[in-house]
Design a protein around this motif. Structure first.
Motif, mmCIF file in Angstrom:
data_model
loop_
_atom_site.group_PDB
_atom_site.id
_atom_site.type_symbol
_atom_site.label_atom_id
_atom_site.label_comp_id
_atom_site.label_asym_id
_atom_site.label_seq_id
_atom_site.Cartn_x
_atom_site.Cartn_y
_atom_site.Cartn_z
ATOM 1 N N GLY A 85 -24.985 -72.884 -13.629
ATOM 2 C CA GLY A 85 -26.179 -73.026 -12.703
ATOM 3 C C GLY A 85 -26.962 -71.818 -12.871
ATOM 4 N N LYS A 86 -28.028 -71.844 -12.416
ATOM 5 C CA LYS A 86 -29.121 -71.037 -12.502
ATOM 6 C C LYS A 86 -28.821 -69.722 -11.685
ATOM 7 C CE LYS A 86 -33.378 -71.258 -10.584
ATOM 8 N NZ LYS A 86 -35.027 -71.597 -10.403
ATOM 9 N N GLU A 87 -28.782 -68.717 -12.249
ATOM 10 C CA GLU A 87 -28.582 -67.267 -11.429
ATOM 11 C C GLU A 87 -30.102 -66.885 -11.520
ATOM 12 O OE1 GLU A 87 -26.329 -62.954 -11.573
ATOM 13 O OE2 GLU A 87 -26.302 -64.189 -13.234
ATOM 14 N N GLU A 88 -30.412 -66.349 -10.154
ATOM 15 C CA GLU A 88 -32.009 -65.944 -10.007
ATOM 16 C C GLU A 88 -31.951 -64.584 -9.410
ATOM 17 O OE1 GLU A 88 -35.553 -68.495 -8.438
ATOM 18 O OE2 GLU A 88 -33.860 -68.782 -7.343
ATOM 19 N N VAL A 89 -32.885 -63.629 -9.654
ATOM 20 C CA VAL A 89 -33.499 -62.624 -9.186
ATOM 21 C C VAL A 89 -34.770 -62.735 -8.598
ATOM 22 C CG1 VAL A 89 -33.689 -60.113 -9.200
ATOM 23 C CG2 VAL A 89 -31.887 -61.106 -10.544
ATOM 24 N N ILE A 90 -34.997 -62.340 -7.011
ATOM 25 C CA ILE A 90 -36.152 -62.502 -6.638
ATOM 26 C C ILE A 90 -36.451 -60.952 -6.200
ATOM 27 C CG2 ILE A 90 -37.410 -63.228 -4.493
ATOM 28 C CD1 ILE A 90 -36.669 -65.521 -6.124
ATOM 29 N N ARG A 91 -38.013 -60.570 -6.737
ATOM 30 C CA ARG A 91 -38.560 -59.144 -6.496
ATOM 31 C C ARG A 91 -39.628 -59.378 -5.573
ATOM 32 N NH1 ARG A 91 -37.589 -54.068 -8.236
ATOM 33 N NH2 ARG A 91 -39.234 -52.587 -8.008
ATOM 34 N N ALA A 92 -39.657 -59.131 -4.357
ATOM 35 C CA ALA A 92 -40.844 -59.083 -3.552
ATOM 36 C C ALA A 92 -42.097 -58.192 -4.034
ATOM 37 C CB ALA A 92 -40.543 -58.661 -2.148
ATOM 38 N N ILE A 93 -43.305 -58.785 -4.019
ATOM 39 C CA ILE A 93 -44.447 -58.110 -4.619
ATOM 40 C C ILE A 93 -45.305 -57.758 -3.349
ATOM 41 C CG2 ILE A 93 -46.623 -58.409 -6.088
ATOM 42 C CD1 ILE A 93 -45.008 -60.386 -7.825
ATOM 43 N N SER A 94 -45.664 -58.758 -2.441
ATOM 44 C CA SER A 94 -46.434 -58.702 -1.319
ATOM 45 C C SER A 94 -46.036 -59.531 -0.239
ATOM 46 C CB SER A 94 -48.017 -58.634 -1.812
ATOM 47 O OG SER A 94 -48.400 -59.947 -2.037
ATOM 48 N N GLY A 95 -46.552 -58.989 0.952
ATOM 49 C CA GLY A 95 -46.398 -60.228 2.054
ATOM 50 C C GLY A 95 -45.286 -59.771 2.919
ATOM 51 N N ASP A 96 -44.831 -60.671 3.685
ATOM 52 C CA ASP A 96 -43.549 -60.682 4.523
ATOM 53 C C ASP A 96 -42.845 -61.998 3.767
ATOM 54 O OD1 ASP A 96 -44.991 -58.884 6.613
ATOM 55 O OD2 ASP A 96 -46.167 -60.672 7.205
ATOM 56 N N LEU A 97 -41.517 -61.571 3.444
ATOM 57 C CA LEU A 97 -40.629 -62.436 2.953
ATOM 58 C C LEU A 97 -39.272 -62.479 3.356
ATOM 59 C CD1 LEU A 97 -40.165 -64.480 0.676
ATOM 60 C CD2 LEU A 97 -39.834 -62.461 -1.037
ATOM 61 N N TYR A 98 -38.862 -63.520 3.732
ATOM 62 C CA TYR A 98 -37.491 -63.593 4.546
ATOM 63 C C TYR A 98 -36.543 -64.770 3.658
ATOM 64 C CZ TYR A 98 -40.484 -61.403 8.198
ATOM 65 O OH TYR A 98 -41.335 -60.400 8.780
ATOM 66 N N PHE A 99 -35.634 -64.136 3.278
ATOM 67 C CA PHE A 99 -34.471 -65.183 2.730
ATOM 68 C C PHE A 99 -33.491 -65.290 3.551
ATOM 69 C CE2 PHE A 99 -36.550 -65.047 -1.425
ATOM 70 C CZ PHE A 99 -36.091 -65.841 -2.221
ATOM 71 N N TYR A 100 -32.832 -66.772 3.392
ATOM 72 C CA TYR A 100 -31.735 -67.083 4.299
ATOM 73 C C TYR A 100 -30.667 -67.467 3.438
ATOM 74 C CZ TYR A 100 -35.292 -66.422 7.723
ATOM 75 O OH TYR A 100 -36.309 -65.777 8.518
ATOM 76 N N ILE A 101 -29.396 -66.780 3.562
ATOM 77 C CA ILE A 101 -28.540 -66.910 2.486
ATOM 78 C C ILE A 101 -27.204 -67.321 3.482
ATOM 79 C CG2 ILE A 101 -29.627 -65.736 0.581
ATOM 80 C CD1 ILE A 101 -27.970 -63.199 1.599
ATOM 81 N N PRO A 102 -25.978 -67.236 2.564
ATOM 82 C CA PRO A 102 -24.477 -67.318 3.288
ATOM 83 C C PRO A 102 -24.337 -66.027 3.889
ATOM 84 C CG PRO A 102 -24.277 -68.366 1.359
ATOM 85 C CD PRO A 102 -25.814 -67.611 1.295
#
Length: 186
Positions: A85-102
């Motif tokens: 399955g796809k492994e992913e890295v998210i890097r915030a650049i600008s703005g308000d960002l909220y992730f929801y995880i286990p």
């Protein structure tokens, strides 16, 4: 389904948000900007705008954009054949960002899309500020949402198998259909 005019509007706004964040886009980049409404026909509420910078058989780099308060629905990247399955890295650049995880329910800044409590089950909120990053191992159920300023982020991942993504919301259709454009799906 999304109307052609609304598709163009969200793509143009996303280009403006990327450029306002300080990233330079070529004319070719701007032509590649697309949007996904997940068949929910409410792109500004549930959807995401995507600019694929590069994609090979092994890795991909994208810029993802969320408009103010826009939410990408809860999903995960499943095993496909011999690929875990796809492994992913998210890097915030600008703005308000909220992730929801286990994990423990810590939802504070974000909100569950109205009437969709059963479709947004991850409630462990991770607030990403510009420069912060989050690693999502393959198979991790997650969703994300922008605050009042919207959000721009990088997504770096292993092999892209997005059409195989699984969603908690049974009404989701992965391919976006644009009404007003002759038989073209994104």
């Amino acid at each position: 389904m999304i109307q052609l005019e609304e598709f163009k509007e969200v793509c143009q706004k996303s280009i403006e948000m990327i450029e306002a964040s300080g990233l330079l886009l070529t004319a070719e980049d701007k032509e590649k900007m697309t949007a996904a409404d997940f068949g929910l026909s409410q792109i500004k509420k549930e959807g995401v705008q995507i600019l694929t910078m590069f994609q090979t058989n092994r890795i991909a780099g994208k810029i993802l954009v969320l408009l103010p308060y826009q939410t990408e629905p809860e999903h995960w990247h499943p095993t496909v054949g011999d690929d875990p399955g796809k492994e992913e890295v998210i890097r915030a650049i600008s703005g308000d960002l909220y992730f929801y995880i286990p994990g423990e329910s810590t939802i504070e800044k974000g909100f569950i899309v109205e009437g969709k409590e059963d479709c947004y089950t991850m409630r462990n909120e991770v607030h990403l500020k510009p420069g912060d990053q989050l690693v999502l191992p393959a198979g991790t159920k997650h969703w994300f949402q922008a605050g009042e300023k919207g959000a721009v982020m990088y997504s770096f991942s292993t092999t892209v198998t997005d059409l195989n993504d699984q969603f908690t919301d049974p009404n989701i259709i992965r391919e976006t259909v644009i009404e007003g454009e002759p038989s073209k799906a994104y």
